[in-house]
Write a protein that holds these residues in place. Structure first.
Motif, PDB file in Angstrom:
ATOM      1  N   LEU A 128       0.853  -1.185   0.000  1.00  0.00           N
ATOM      2  CA  LEU A 128       0.000   0.000   0.000  1.00  0.00           C
ATOM      3  C   LEU A 128       0.893   1.240   0.000  1.00  0.00           C
ATOM      4  CD1 LEU A 128      -2.573  -0.769   2.872  1.00  0.00           C
ATOM      5  CD2 LEU A 128      -2.987  -1.005   0.422  1.00  0.00           C
ATOM      6  N   PHE A 129       0.406   2.314  -0.566  1.00  0.00           N
ATOM      7  CA  PHE A 129       1.054   3.609  -0.426  1.00  0.00           C
ATOM      8  C   PHE A 129       0.181   4.509   0.443  1.00  0.00           C
ATOM      9  CE2 PHE A 129       3.326   2.693  -4.514  1.00  0.00           C
ATOM     10  CZ  PHE A 129       4.613   2.901  -4.044  1.00  0.00           C
ATOM     11  N   ASP A 130       0.819   5.156   1.409  1.00  0.00           N
ATOM     12  CA  ASP A 130       0.173   6.197   2.206  1.00  0.00           C
ATOM     13  C   ASP A 130       0.759   7.508   1.695  1.00  0.00           C
ATOM     14  OD1 ASP A 130      -1.059   7.704   4.159  1.00  0.00           O
ATOM     15  OD2 ASP A 130      -0.389   6.457   5.835  1.00  0.00           O
ATOM     16  N   VAL A 131      -0.070   8.331   1.077  1.00  0.00           N
ATOM     17  CA  VAL A 131       0.445   9.476   0.320  1.00  0.00           C
ATOM     18  C   VAL A 131      -0.066  10.779   0.916  1.00  0.00           C
ATOM     19  CG1 VAL A 131       0.535  10.567  -1.963  1.00  0.00           C
ATOM     20  CG2 VAL A 131       0.509   8.077  -1.779  1.00  0.00           C
ATOM     21  N   HIS A 132       0.829  11.747   1.004  1.00  0.00           N
ATOM     22  CA  HIS A 132       0.485  13.088   1.474  1.00  0.00           C
ATOM     23  C   HIS A 132       0.998  14.076   0.440  1.00  0.00           C
ATOM     24  CE1 HIS A 132       0.912  16.336   4.855  1.00  0.00           C
ATOM     25  NE2 HIS A 132      -0.026  16.626   3.985  1.00  0.00           N
ATOM     26  N   LEU A 133       0.087  14.731  -0.273  1.00  0.00           N
ATOM     27  CA  LEU A 133       0.462  15.746  -1.255  1.00  0.00           C
ATOM     28  C   LEU A 133       0.354  17.120  -0.601  1.00  0.00           C
ATOM     29  CD1 LEU A 133      -1.615  14.538  -4.363  1.00  0.00           C
ATOM     30  CD2 LEU A 133       0.648  13.774  -3.624  1.00  0.00           C
ATOM     31  N   LYS A 134       1.359  17.944  -0.816  1.00  0.00           N
ATOM     32  CA  LYS A 134       1.323  19.329  -0.346  1.00  0.00           C
ATOM     33  C   LYS A 134       1.460  20.224  -1.575  1.00  0.00           C
ATOM     34  CE  LYS A 134       3.652  18.146   3.978  1.00  0.00           C
ATOM     35  NZ  LYS A 134       4.849  18.399   4.810  1.00  0.00           N
ATOM     36  N   ILE A 135       0.347  20.849  -1.931  1.00  0.00           N
ATOM     37  CA  ILE A 135       0.307  21.576  -3.201  1.00  0.00           C
ATOM     38  C   ILE A 135       0.121  23.065  -2.939  1.00  0.00           C
ATOM     39  CG2 ILE A 135      -0.906  21.830  -5.409  1.00  0.00           C
ATOM     40  CD1 ILE A 135      -1.893  18.938  -5.025  1.00  0.00           C
ATOM     41  N   THR A 136       0.967  23.857  -3.568  1.00  0.00           N
ATOM     42  CA  THR A 136       0.807  25.307  -3.517  1.00  0.00           C
ATOM     43  C   THR A 136       0.538  25.832  -4.919  1.00  0.00           C
ATOM     44  OG1 THR A 136       3.219  25.578  -3.703  1.00  0.00           O
ATOM     45  CG2 THR A 136       2.262  25.631  -1.487  1.00  0.00           C
ATOM     46  N   PRO A 137      -0.197  26.961  -5.044  1.00  0.00           N
ATOM     47  CA  PRO A 137      -0.825  27.739  -3.981  1.00  0.00           C
ATOM     48  C   PRO A 137      -1.907  26.944  -3.247  1.00  0.00           C
ATOM     49  CG  PRO A 137      -0.847  28.960  -6.062  1.00  0.00           C
ATOM     50  CD  PRO A 137      -0.445  27.581  -6.389  1.00  0.00           C
ATOM     51  N   TYR A 138      -2.036  27.306  -2.000  1.00  0.00           N
ATOM     52  CA  TYR A 138      -2.973  26.610  -1.127  1.00  0.00           C
ATOM     53  C   TYR A 138      -4.423  26.797  -1.569  1.00  0.00           C
ATOM     54  CZ  TYR A 138      -5.595  25.666   3.163  1.00  0.00           C
ATOM     55  OH  TYR A 138      -6.494  25.193   4.073  1.00  0.00           O
ATOM     56  N   PHE A 139      -4.731  27.956  -2.173  1.00  0.00           N
ATOM     57  CA  PHE A 139      -6.144  28.233  -2.454  1.00  0.00           C
ATOM     58  C   PHE A 139      -6.709  27.431  -3.626  1.00  0.00           C
ATOM     59  CE2 PHE A 139      -3.802  31.761  -4.589  1.00  0.00           C
ATOM     60  CZ  PHE A 139      -4.199  31.552  -5.897  1.00  0.00           C
ATOM     61  N   LEU A 140      -5.866  26.749  -4.387  1.00  0.00           N
ATOM     62  CA  LEU A 140      -6.395  25.918  -5.474  1.00  0.00           C
ATOM     63  C   LEU A 140      -7.305  24.830  -4.905  1.00  0.00           C
ATOM     64  CD1 LEU A 140      -3.184  25.442  -7.648  1.00  0.00           C
ATOM     65  CD2 LEU A 140      -5.120  26.949  -8.135  1.00  0.00           C
ATOM     66  N   ARG A 141      -8.347  24.518  -5.653  1.00  0.00           N
ATOM     67  CA  ARG A 141      -9.279  23.471  -5.229  1.00  0.00           C
ATOM     68  C   ARG A 141      -8.994  22.186  -6.007  1.00  0.00           C
ATOM     69  NH1 ARG A 141     -15.240  26.405  -5.479  1.00  0.00           N
ATOM     70  NH2 ARG A 141     -14.776  28.190  -4.105  1.00  0.00           N
ATOM     71  N   HIS A 142      -8.952  21.077  -5.288  1.00  0.00           N
ATOM     72  CA  HIS A 142      -8.678  19.791  -5.933  1.00  0.00           C
ATOM     73  C   HIS A 142      -9.801  18.805  -5.595  1.00  0.00           C
ATOM     74  CE1 HIS A 142      -4.603  21.457  -6.213  1.00  0.00           C
ATOM     75  NE2 HIS A 142      -4.695  21.709  -4.923  1.00  0.00           N
ATOM     76  N   SER A 187      -1.981  29.410   3.972  1.00  0.00           N
ATOM     77  CA  SER A 187      -1.994  30.620   3.165  1.00  0.00           C
ATOM     78  C   SER A 187      -0.877  30.618   2.134  1.00  0.00           C
ATOM     79  CB  SER A 187      -1.845  31.841   4.069  1.00  0.00           C
ATOM     80  OG  SER A 187      -0.561  31.836   4.666  1.00  0.00           O
ATOM     81  N   ASP A 188      -0.945  31.593   1.245  1.00  0.00           N
ATOM     82  CA  ASP A 188       0.101  31.815   0.260  1.00  0.00           C
ATOM     83  C   ASP A 188       0.552  33.254   0.350  1.00  0.00           C
ATOM     84  OD1 ASP A 188      -0.055  29.222  -1.315  1.00  0.00           O
ATOM     85  OD2 ASP A 188      -2.125  29.911  -1.453  1.00  0.00           O
ATOM     86  N   LEU A 189       1.832  33.461   0.479  1.00  0.00           N
ATOM     87  CA  LEU A 189       2.404  34.806   0.449  1.00  0.00           C
ATOM     88  C   LEU A 189       2.906  35.093  -0.958  1.00  0.00           C
ATOM     89  CD1 LEU A 189       4.517  34.959   3.730  1.00  0.00           C
ATOM     90  CD2 LEU A 189       2.498  36.329   3.219  1.00  0.00           C
ATOM     91  N   MET A 190       2.682  36.310  -1.416  1.00  0.00           N
ATOM     92  CA  MET A 190       3.156  36.711  -2.743  1.00  0.00           C
ATOM     93  C   MET A 190       3.732  38.120  -2.660  1.00  0.00           C
ATOM     94  SD  MET A 190      -0.065  35.559  -5.125  1.00  0.00           S
ATOM     95  CE  MET A 190      -0.697  33.880  -5.125  1.00  0.00           C
ATOM     96  N   ILE A 191       4.801  38.335  -3.366  1.00  0.00           N
ATOM     97  CA  ILE A 191       5.336  39.688  -3.517  1.00  0.00           C
ATOM     98  C   ILE A 191       4.890  40.197  -4.880  1.00  0.00           C
ATOM     99  CG2 ILE A 191       7.415  41.091  -3.674  1.00  0.00           C
ATOM    100  CD1 ILE A 191       8.802  39.044  -1.881  1.00  0.00           C
ATOM    101  N   ILE A 192       4.282  41.365  -4.871  1.00  0.00           N
ATOM    102  CA  ILE A 192       3.721  41.922  -6.100  1.00  0.00           C
ATOM    103  C   ILE A 192       4.369  43.266  -6.389  1.00  0.00           C
ATOM    104  CG2 ILE A 192       1.609  42.888  -7.101  1.00  0.00           C
ATOM    105  CD1 ILE A 192       0.091  40.637  -5.806  1.00  0.00           C
ATOM    106  N   THR A 200      -5.344  33.868   2.280  1.00  0.00           N
ATOM    107  CA  THR A 200      -5.424  32.925   3.394  1.00  0.00           C
ATOM    108  C   THR A 200      -6.870  32.583   3.733  1.00  0.00           C
ATOM    109  OG1 THR A 200      -4.843  32.619   5.735  1.00  0.00           O
ATOM    110  CG2 THR A 200      -5.328  34.862   5.022  1.00  0.00           C
ATOM    111  N   ASP A 201      -7.051  31.432   4.374  1.00  0.00           N
ATOM    112  CA  ASP A 201      -8.411  31.073   4.794  1.00  0.00           C
ATOM    113  C   ASP A 201      -8.587  31.261   6.306  1.00  0.00           C
ATOM    114  OD1 ASP A 201      -6.861  28.989   5.671  1.00  0.00           O
ATOM    115  OD2 ASP A 201      -8.053  27.400   4.748  1.00  0.00           O
ATOM    116  N   ASN A 202      -7.678  31.985   6.919  1.00  0.00           N
ATOM    117  CA  ASN A 202      -7.899  32.282   8.344  1.00  0.00           C
ATOM    118  C   ASN A 202      -7.547  33.723   8.695  1.00  0.00           C
ATOM    119  OD1 ASN A 202      -5.088  32.385   8.641  1.00  0.00           O
ATOM    120  ND2 ASN A 202      -4.995  30.198   9.098  1.00  0.00           N
TER     121      ASN A 202
END
Lengths: 240, 126
Positions: free
Chosen positions: A108-122, B2-7, B124-126
């Motif tokens: 089995l694989f136990d997977v943790h993805l950390k994707i930036t930017p954080y606000f993207l929806r998946h 959150s995401d920090l950005m320099i603009i 950010t969401d907080n």
């Protein structure tokens, strides 16, 4: 992160401890004893941009498209900034580095993805072809305001299962993406005995996680047919 | 999370009023506004105004960019460099409750000249 005697600082199950997967589609649980962690000490992959094209997810757009999904391929030929070396994987794994052939039932694989930017929806497809996110009976895709992940995605990969995603950018910024992967490659034994499973749960010796599998699909059903599904009510006396 | 950005952005040097085109190494386009993802906040942690005298307006739209309200003005009196930063709190916070919440940055000058702005923003969401 859970019981430190059961999981390490990354949330992966320690050798000798147990992984209990709640399977919503069946209202059952699956339990495994983790016999070995094959990649212990080197759990990280600096993957780089999301796969396909440039890794830029345009503003107000769906990645790769409204009808397509992304898996985690070894590399993409049009870009040079992928994780170096993954191209040396066996040919049948190049399209999905976490794919486990159906007969490898002890892996089995136990997977943790950390994707930036954080606000993207998946939104998650488990497996490819079956979207799993939703609210009650309403399936959710990228264009819904529920049923998505932001940033951190954790899941366990069963054999025969291509896990896939569709990503939506709700901003107007064409953002550069980056993905860091942490994973554990478990060698497991399926726990088939109810009394044993009940004891493991009662003593708090299992990491309990819900499989993102609400709607059934034949590929996952095939994988599950190799294991013993146990009653959900074994969780009643579980120490979480 | 959150995401920090320099603009970075600059006036065009030829008009006394205008809207900044925004550049960053976090994104590849040069929009003249930011649509805040629904459910998130945009926090502006700092702003540097460098160059000719200039007022910089932070403007918010709640109707998808049709109408904007100025929520903060930063005033550079004469040619200089002005750094605005509040210790441990942002200089402006704009929340998004819909898909129509935009933030824009506009300049007003008595004499058109080149002025640069640099911001640290957080989504950010907080």
């Amino acid at each position: 992160m859970g019981n430190e005697s059961v999981v390490d600082e990354m949330g992966f199950v320690r050798e000798g401890k147990y992984l209990c997967l709640i399977v919503p589609a069946h209202e059952k649980i699956l339990m495994f004893r983790v016999v070995q962690r094959k990649n212990k000490g080197f759990e990280k992959i600096l993957y780089g941009p999301l796969p396909y094209s440039t890794g830029v997810v345009d503003g107000d757009s769906v990645f790769p498209s409204a009808s397509d999904v992304w898996k985690i391929p070894a590399y993409v030929s049009t870009s040079g900034d992928r994780a170096e070396g993954l191209e040396n994987l066996r040919a049948d794994l190049l399209g999905d580095i976490f794919y486990i052939p159906v007969d490898m039932v002890d892996m089995l694989f136990d997977v943790h993805l950390k994707i930036t930017p954080y606000f993207l929806r998946h939104v998650i497809f488990y497996p490819e072809g079956q979207i799993q996110s939703g609210f009650r009976d309403v399936a959710a895709d990228y264009d819904k305001d529920f049923g998505f992940y932001n940033g951190d995605i954790r899941y366990v990969v069963l054999p025969n299962t291509h896990v896939a995603f569709r990503t939506y950018n709700d901003s107007n910024l064409n953002v550069y993406t980056n993905m860091i992967i942490e994973y554990a490659n478990y060698k497991v034994q399926n726990v088939e005995d109810e009394a044993k499973a009940e004891e493991v749960l009662r003593k708090g010796n299992a990491k309990i996680e819900t499989l993102p599998y609400i709607y059934k699909h034949e590929r996952v059903e095939t994988a599950l047919s190799n294991y013993k599904l146990l009653p959900l009510d074994l969780l009643e006396n579980a120490r979480w | 999370m959150s995401d920090l950005m320099i603009i970075h952005a600059k006036t065009d040097g030829s008009n006394t009023t205008g809207t900044f085109d925004l550049e960053s190494d976090a994104f590849s386009n040069t929009p003249n506004y930011i649509r805040i993802p629904k459910g998130f906040k945009l926090k502006i942690w700092s702003m540097s105004v460098d160059g000719a005298a200039c007022d910089v307006d932070i403007k918010v739209s709640r109707d998808g960019g049709t109408n904007y309200t100025t929520v903060r003005r930063i005033h550079l009196e004469s040619a200089d460099n002005l750094d605005i930063e509040k210790k441990s709190r942002p200089i402006s916070i704009i929340s998004s409750k819909s898909d129509n919440d935009y933030v824009q940055f506009a300049w007003i000058q008595s004499t058109a000249a080149e002025t640069h702005i640099t911001m640290i923003i957080e989504i950010t969401d907080n």
